[in-house]
Write a protein that holds these residues in place. Structure first.
Motif, mmCIF file in Angstrom:
data_model
loop_
_atom_site.group_PDB
_atom_site.id
_atom_site.type_symbol
_atom_site.label_atom_id
_atom_site.label_comp_id
_atom_site.label_asym_id
_atom_site.label_seq_id
_atom_site.Cartn_x
_atom_site.Cartn_y
_atom_site.Cartn_z
ATOM 1 N N GLN A 28 0.830 -1.204 0.000
ATOM 2 C CA GLN A 28 0.000 0.000 0.000
ATOM 3 C C GLN A 28 0.865 1.255 0.000
ATOM 4 O OE1 GLN A 28 -2.787 -0.050 3.291
ATOM 5 N NE2 GLN A 28 -2.907 2.179 3.329
ATOM 6 N N ALA A 29 1.893 1.254 0.842
ATOM 7 C CA ALA A 29 2.761 2.429 0.950
ATOM 8 C C ALA A 29 3.561 2.655 -0.327
ATOM 9 C CB ALA A 29 3.695 2.273 2.149
ATOM 10 N N VAL A 30 4.084 1.562 -0.902
ATOM 11 C CA VAL A 30 4.891 1.698 -2.117
ATOM 12 C C VAL A 30 4.034 2.232 -3.263
ATOM 13 C CG1 VAL A 30 6.273 0.466 -3.830
ATOM 14 C CG2 VAL A 30 6.477 -0.118 -1.423
ATOM 15 N N LYS A 31 2.805 1.706 -3.348
ATOM 16 C CA LYS A 31 1.880 2.178 -4.397
ATOM 17 C C LYS A 31 1.647 3.672 -4.249
ATOM 18 C CE LYS A 31 -1.200 -1.490 -5.941
ATOM 19 N NZ LYS A 31 -1.642 -2.579 -5.104
ATOM 20 N N LYS A 32 1.398 4.091 -3.006
ATOM 21 C CA LYS A 32 1.109 5.509 -2.768
ATOM 22 C C LYS A 32 2.331 6.356 -3.075
ATOM 23 C CE LYS A 32 -1.538 8.478 0.067
ATOM 24 N NZ LYS A 32 -1.231 8.888 1.450
ATOM 25 N N ALA A 33 3.517 5.842 -2.738
ATOM 26 C CA ALA A 33 4.734 6.623 -2.974
ATOM 27 C C ALA A 33 5.059 6.711 -4.449
ATOM 28 C CB ALA A 33 5.894 5.986 -2.217
ATOM 29 N N GLY A 34 4.657 5.669 -5.205
ATOM 30 C CA GLY A 34 4.932 5.654 -6.638
ATOM 31 C C GLY A 34 6.388 5.360 -6.954
ATOM 32 N N THR A 35 7.159 4.986 -5.908
ATOM 33 C CA THR A 35 8.582 4.730 -6.110
ATOM 34 C C THR A 35 9.060 3.778 -5.030
ATOM 35 O OG1 THR A 35 10.755 5.701 -5.698
ATOM 36 C CG2 THR A 35 8.866 6.916 -4.917
ATOM 37 N N VAL A 36 10.273 3.225 -5.239
ATOM 38 C CA VAL A 36 10.846 2.351 -4.216
ATOM 39 C C VAL A 36 11.870 3.129 -3.394
ATOM 40 C CG1 VAL A 36 11.972 0.100 -3.868
ATOM 41 C CG2 VAL A 36 10.414 0.419 -5.750
ATOM 42 N N ASP A 37 11.695 4.435 -3.335
ATOM 43 C CA ASP A 37 12.613 5.259 -2.566
ATOM 44 C C ASP A 37 12.311 5.120 -1.072
ATOM 45 O OD1 ASP A 37 12.778 8.380 -1.346
ATOM 46 O OD2 ASP A 37 14.539 7.628 -2.409
ATOM 47 N N GLN A 38 13.332 4.710 -0.295
ATOM 48 C CA GLN A 38 13.126 4.413 1.121
ATOM 49 C C GLN A 38 12.505 5.591 1.872
ATOM 50 O OE1 GLN A 38 13.990 1.303 2.606
ATOM 51 N NE2 GLN A 38 14.453 0.577 0.565
ATOM 52 N N ASP A 39 13.061 6.762 1.716
ATOM 53 C CA ASP A 39 12.580 7.902 2.504
ATOM 54 C C ASP A 39 11.125 8.235 2.214
ATOM 55 O OD1 ASP A 39 15.778 9.495 2.614
ATOM 56 O OD2 ASP A 39 14.565 8.734 4.276
ATOM 57 N N LYS A 40 10.762 8.237 0.912
ATOM 58 C CA LYS A 40 9.378 8.574 0.561
ATOM 59 C C LYS A 40 8.416 7.561 1.174
ATOM 60 C CE LYS A 40 9.924 11.472 -3.449
ATOM 61 N NZ LYS A 40 11.263 11.239 -4.049
ATOM 62 N N ILE A 41 8.822 6.295 1.116
ATOM 63 C CA ILE A 41 7.951 5.254 1.660
ATOM 64 C C ILE A 41 7.839 5.388 3.176
ATOM 65 C CG2 ILE A 41 7.627 2.770 1.906
ATOM 66 C CD1 ILE A 41 9.034 2.450 -0.751
ATOM 67 N N ILE A 42 8.964 5.695 3.844
ATOM 68 C CA ILE A 42 8.926 5.856 5.299
ATOM 69 C C ILE A 42 7.941 6.963 5.674
ATOM 70 C CG2 ILE A 42 10.242 6.626 7.310
ATOM 71 C CD1 ILE A 42 12.658 5.213 6.164
#
Lengths: 410, 295
Positions: free
Chosen positions: A324-338
């Motif tokens: 869910q978080a990765v989808k919302k972030a649209g990227t596999v960037d650690q900081d954005k997902i955190i």
């Protein structure tokens, strides 16, 4: 000589080309990799196995719907053998060789603490699905560690609240001698000392993890004058203890509180011969939760394994929440997902809605306690009339966590 | 601290000691005669528990199947032991290797048998109940003590005695003792030492399998129990002395009592008690309590 050199050149070119060819194929559909480090053998293997199965169900569901961001999700499981040393070795291998995007796992809190520290230094998200020591998210918590499960604070405090309602005042305390056991014990006794000081500890025992024979401890408890006992012996230890204690008539004489022994991985294998009349706990007493999400998960798990689901449900929810978080972030960037995970609401899980708290990344997973009785329908002991403890009663508050972290960093 | 309490703790220590003695005897025998440090002894013990479990679970309507399993499982493990001795130890010339290579060889066996067990029985906990007649407690001298533990406390010395009679009062026992002292001379005298070696290893495996089958109703059977038990067995051998069966008895007894009473005095040190005892013995009498100082 010329002919040999020519053949060698052809040979090497073929290998080189096929390597590139292969890589191109892989590059196109590089999956998102989750390094899944769990205890798949030894004292806590039941929990690890269940978690792996549940996680695999979640991964299959996500991949069927097209994956995340057009990429398939891939789980790479490793066995930590209940050893922080082995766990770290596997985690390092997952990071360096397999180049995983996220880490998930651990049963033993000892291993959990080690992997959490590794995640902190390598700046990679680690979602803890099963290790319970509250220290992992509180005292030693940091930006990259998350827990989607309960923790020892929930265990200790819910048990203390339950104990306060009982007529017993003399308790014997027996816990496995490592991070987890110490954490549950501390959580219980701190709460008792503050809020219910009439309850006293008449003795304590700290058996080693994986003790083969608990007879000396059982004998000690029964001779200590205790009316009740509080314990966090889990998995294999819980089973070995129960078998030994039953023959002493232990469960008729001592009122036993052990949240872990309500977990399916522990009470399940004992079946008809499991103990009764004690207070056990569960992350997921599916037999008492009638929501459509709960029923759906139970069905999926049974179809996959033929067995009833236990603690493993936390791994299922963890994978789904991460997706869910990765989808919302649209990227596999650690900081954005955190930033998204922190404070994120996870809705419609098999145990209901919950939030990942922003101050410690601990999810508000509820916890249930109830008196255990054998169920003919299921073939193992279940919690009767389980009492649900909501997050605000059992988890450490924002102020407490801030104070603990300040004390830990001194 | 009443008499009942002390008796109860003593009995607990005794039952712990006797359980470990039964399992360690096979290891002690093999090490004494074959001079091989068999790490895989714990694996054979684990296989004994698993085979006992399988036999019992294959006939769920027959509760007394446990007794049948108790007889069959050690035999199966003895056969496994025979295969290991014949195909692995003998053909690789393991007996002529340095101890360190023997350790590596038996450790490799541990890994192989461990994974084999995982493949056959899975990784979750396997549980069988105690037989009905032994599932309760026995009341005596004011205490209640589990019947099954009392059964083990009685059974182990009987087996120990049989083993002692076998070694000290029979012809084959004489050969075993002679080979233990000097293998070369026995070979020169025309005794088939290889056959005797196999025989001793089979007995050791049988004892391991019996230990496993007896422990099957007591513990949760799962991978990892092989490693857990072998460490304790080695500690007992170190404490008691590597070449003495009585030493193993004494070592196991002390181990049990140390644990049973140590937890009353210092509960937080429960994890280290066996190591403390071992350390004391290694400092005071490095060859074990009843061992003989080697050259």
């Amino acid at each position: 000589m010329e002919k040999e050199k020519f053949m060698l050149a052809v040979f090497l070119s073929v290998i080189f080309l096929s390597a590139i060819w292969g890589t191109n194929e892989v590059m196109a559909v590089e999956p998102i990799k989750i390094g899944f480090i769990h205890t798949l053998s030894g004292v806590y293997s039941g929990y690890g196995q269940d978690s792996l199965t549940a996680a695999q169900i979640a991964v299959a569901e996500i991949n069927e719907e097209g994956g995340i961001l057009g990429r398939q999700l891939k789980l790479i499981p490793r066995d930590d053998k209940v050893s922080p040393v082995v766990g770290l070795r596997e985690a390092n291998d997952l990071l360096l060789r397999e180049k995983v995007d996220f880490l998930m796992g651990t049963v033993s809190s000892g291993v959990g603490l080690a992997i959490s520290d590794l995640a902190r230094t390598n700046k990679i998200i680690f979602i803890n699905t099963t290790s319970q020591a509250s220290e992992i998210t509180a005292d030693k918590g940091h930006r990259h560690v998350f827990r989607i499960s309960t923790n020892t604070s929930a265990y200790g405090r819910s048990e203390a609240l339950a104990a306060a309602k009982l007529p017993y005042k003399k308790y014997f305390s027996i816990h496995p001698n490592y991070a987890y056991g110490k954490s549950v014990s501390a959580s219980f006794w701190e709460f008792i000392k503050k809020n219910h000081p009439e309850i006293k500890m008449v003795g304590e025992a700290w058996p080693a993890l994986g003790t083969t024979d608990y007879t000396p401890f059982i004998s000690q408890i029964m001779n200590s004058g205790a009316e009740a006992a509080i314990s966090s012996l889990s998995g294999q230890d819980g089973i070995t203890f129960s078998k030994g204690a039953k023959a002493f008539g232990f469960f008729e004489k001592i009122f036993f509180i052990n949240q872990d022994m309500g977990a399916l991985e522990c009470i399940g294998p004992m079946g008809k011969d499991g103990p009764e009349g004690f207070i056990g706990g569960s992350h997921f007493p599916f037999y008492a939760i009638n929501t459509p999400e709960s029923k759906a998960f139970v069905e999926k798990f049974r179809k996959a394994t033929g067995a009833w689901p236990g603690l493993g449900v936390t791994a299922y929810v963890s994978v789904k929440a991460l997706a869910q978080a990765v989808k919302k972030a649209g990227t596999v960037d650690q900081d954005k997902i955190i930033n998204i995970l922190s404070g994120m609401e996870i809705k419609n899980t098999p145990v209901g809605d919950m939030i990942i708290q922003d101050f410690d990344h601990q999810a508000t997973w509820p916890f249930w306690l109830g008196k255990v009785k054998y169920s003919e329908k299921y073939g193992f002991g279940i919690l009767t009339n389980p009492e649900k403890f909501p997050a605000e009663k059992i988890y450490q508050s924002r102020e407490e966590v801030i104070a603990l972290r300040a004390a830990a960093s001194k | 601290m009443s008499f009942g309490f002390l008796l109860s703790q003593f009995m607990s220590g005794l039952s712990l000691g006797m359980i470990l003695l039964l399992i360690t005897l096979g290891l002690s025998l093999v090490f004494g005669t074959l001079k091989i440090i068999n790490f895989a002894h714990g694996s054979l013990y684990m296989l004994g528990a698993y085979v006992c479990y399988s036999i019992v679970r294959a006939f769920p309507e027959t509760p007394s199947m446990f007794w049948v399993a108790l007889i069959l499982a050690p035999v199966v493990i003895a056969l496994v032991g025979a295969a290991i001795e014949f195909f692995i130890f003998r053909s690789s010339g393991a007996y002529r290797l340095m101890h360190i290579y023997q350790l590596l060889l038996t450790y490799a066996l541990v890994l192989m048998i461990g994974d084999l067990a995982k493949m056959i029985w899975g990784t979750s906990y396997n549980v069988i109940p105690k037989p009905d007649i032994l599932s309760g407690g026995i009341h005596f001298l004011g205490i209640t003590f589990p019947a099954y533990n009392i059964f083990l406390i009685w059974l182990t010395p009987i087996i120990f005695l049989c083993l002692w009679i076998g070694i000290n009062r029979t012809r084959i026992g004489l050969l075993i003792r002679a080979i233990t002292l000097d293998r070369e001379i026995m070979e020169v005298m025309g005794i088939n030492v290889s056959h005797i070696y196999t025989f001793v290893f089979i007995i050791g495996a049988w004892l391991a399998g019996l230990g496993g089958a007896l422990m099957a109703p007591v513990v949760a059977i799962s991978p990892g129990m092989d490693i857990a038990i072998i460490v304790e067995c080695f500690m007992i051998i170190i404490i008691g002395g590597a070449n003495s069966r009585m030493g193993t008895f004494l070592g196991a007894f002390l181990f049990g009592q140390f644990n049973a009473f140590g937890i009353l005095i210092a509960p937080r040190l429960a994890v280290v008690f066996p190591f403390i005892l071992m350390a004391i013995v290694l400092i005071a009498r490095p060859w074990g309590l009843l061992g003989k100082p080697e050259q």
